[in-house]
Scaffold this motif. Structure first.
Motif, short mmCIF file in Angstrom:
data_model
loop_
_atom_site.label_atom_id
_atom_site.label_comp_id
_atom_site.label_asym_id
_atom_site.label_seq_id
_atom_site.Cartn_x
_atom_site.Cartn_y
_atom_site.Cartn_z
N PHE A 48 0.99 -1.16 -0.06
CA PHE A 48 0.05 0.18 0.05
C PHE A 48 0.90 1.41 -0.13
N PHE B 82 -6.20 1.32 -3.55
CA PHE B 82 -6.61 2.46 -2.54
C PHE B 82 -8.21 1.72 -1.98
N SER C 80 0.62 3.72 -3.20
CA SER C 80 -0.16 4.80 -3.00
C SER C 80 0.12 6.19 -3.94
#
Length: 354
Positions: free
Chosen positions: A27, A67, A31
Motif C-alpha cells: 500500500f 486504494f 499509493s
C-alpha cells in the motif's frame, strides 16, 4: 501447552505479521507510484502510443486495487474487521472485485505484449493492428470478458458459520461448495497467473525476434526514424520489466495452488496445516506487489518515462516559481504605488494653497 501447540501458535502469529507487513508495504509504495503513471502516460509524447494506453488502463485498475482492495484486506486479515462477513451482498462484491480486478490488470499487460509484437512486425498489414482504435476495442473487450468469466463466483459465494478452536461461532465470506472451491483455485490460477504469464513470455520472444530481423533488413536513415525506434525500444523495456515482475510475483502462488490441489485428499495434522497456511498467505501477499510497483519499474527501465516525468516536475516547479515571482513583484509595487499617491496628494494640496 505442548511444544507442537507452541510451534503452531508461533507459525500463526508469524503468518499474521508477515501478511500485515506485506500489505502495508504494497500500500505504501503503491499509493504514490500509480498516480504518477497516470500523469506520465497522458503526456503528449506517450498518449499516442497504443502500448501506453494499455499501461494507463492497467494503472487505473491498480489504483482501485491499492486504494480499495488492499485497505479492506488489511482490516479483514489483520484486525478481523470486515462487513462482508455479515452481509451477503458485500461478500459477493468484495471477492468478485478482488479476483476480477487483478486479472484484468494482468491481462492488459499481456495485451500490451501482443501489441508490441504487432508493432514490430515487418508485415505492414500486421502492423496496422497496432493502433489506438484497436487498443480501445481490446481493452473494453478484456474488461467485459473477464467480468463474465468470473461472474459465476456470485452464485457460490455466501457467508458461512464456523466454530473456532475456542468453540465460538465466527462468520466468513467463502465458497460454500468444496468442489467449486477447488475448481475456483484452478480457474484463478489459470486466468490470473498462467495464461497471462505464458502470453507475455511467448509474445515477448516473438517481439525480440521481429526486432532482430528488422535490424538486419532496415537501416535507420533519418532522425525521425531514430526517435521512433528509440521510443519503441524504451516502451518494450518497460513492458519486459513489468511482465517479469508479474511472472515472478505470481509464480509462487501458482506453485502453491498446484501443490494444494495434489494434496487436498491427504490427511494433514494441525502443524502441517499451519505451515501450508503460512506458505499460502506469504505467496499470496507477494502477488500484491505486481500491482503496486509499476511506477518504479518504469522509472528504472525506461528513459523516456523518466524524461516525461522530469518534464512534468520541471513544469510544476516553473509554474510555482512564476507564481512566487508574480506575487513578489506585486508586493514590491504596493509601496511604490502608495508613495506615488502620497506625493500626488501633497502636490494637489500645494496647488490648492497657491
Amino acid at each position: 501447552m505442548s511444544s507442537i501447540d507452541v510451534k503452531i501458535s508461533q507459525i500463526n502469529s508469524a503468518t499474521s505479521i508477515i501478511v500485515l507487513v506485506l500489505l502495508c508495504i504494497a500500500f505504501a509504495i503503491g499509493s504514490i507510484g500509480p498516480l504518477f503513471n497516470v500523469i506520465v502516460f497522458t503526456r503528449p509524447n506517450l498518449r499516442r502510443e497504443p502500448c501506453s494506453l494499455y499501461f494507463l488502463s492497467s494503472t487505473f485498475f491498480n489504483l482501485f486495487f491499492v486504494f480499495v482492495i488492499i485497505p479492506v484486506r488489511i482490516l479483514s486479515n489483520s484486525f478481523n474487521i470486515s462487513m462482508s462477513n455479515y452481509n451477503a451482498e458485500l461478500c459477493k462484491i468484495e471477492i468478485f472485485a478482488f479476483y476480477s480486478v487483478r486479472s484484468i490488470s494482468c491481462w492488459l499487460i499481456a495485451m500490451a505484449c501482443i501489441d508490441r509484437y504487432l508493432h514490430s512486425s515487418a508485415n505492414a498489414n500486421i502492423r496496422r493492428f497496432s493502433s489506438l482504435k484497436t487498443a480501445k476495442i481490446i481493452i473494453a473487450s478484456i474488461i467485459i470478458i473477464i467480468l463474465i468469466l468470473y461472474s459465476h463466483m456470485m452464485v457460490y459465494l455466501n457467508i458461512q458459520e464456523t466454530l473456532n478452536r475456542f468453540g465460538t461461532i465466527s462468520y466468513s465470506c467463502n465458497f460454500y461448495n468444496s468442489t467449486y472451491r477447488t475448481f475456483m483455485s484452478f480457474w484463478y490460477m489459470t486466468f490470473y497467473s498462467l495464461f497471462p504469464s505464458c502470453l507475455m513470455i511467448l509474445f515477448g520472444c516473438f517481439t525480440m525476434n521481429n526486432i532482430r530481423k528488422r535490424r538486419q533488413i532496415v537501416s535507420v536513415s533519418n532522425e525521425n526514424n531514430r526517435i521512433i525506434r528509440r521510443t519503441d525500444n524504451q516502451l518494450l523495456r518497460m513492458l519486459v520489466a513489468q511482465a517479469l515482475v508479474i511472472i515472478i510475483t505470481t509464480l509462487p502462488q501458482t506453485i502453491y495452488q498446484i501443490y494444494a490441489s495434489f494434496t487436498m485428499n491427504l490427511v494433514k495434522d494441525t502443524l502441517r496445516i499451519a505451515q501450508e497456511n503460512l506458505a499460502n498467505k506469504t505467496s499470496g501477499g507477494m502477488t500484491y506487489f505486481c500491482h503496486s510497483t509499476s511506477f518504479y519499474l518504469f522509472t528504472l527501465s525506461g528513459s523516456i518515462f523518466r524524461r516525461e516525468l522530469y518534464k512534468f516536475i520541471s513544469q510544476c516547479c516553473h509554474l510555482n516559481r512564476t507564481r512566487v515571482d508574480t506575487f513578489r513583484s506585486e508586493m514590491n509595487k504596493m509601496p511604490t504605488l502608495t508613495k506615488n499617491r502620497q506625493l500626488a496628494g501633497i502636490k494637489n494640496t500645494l496647488v490648492r494653497q497657491s
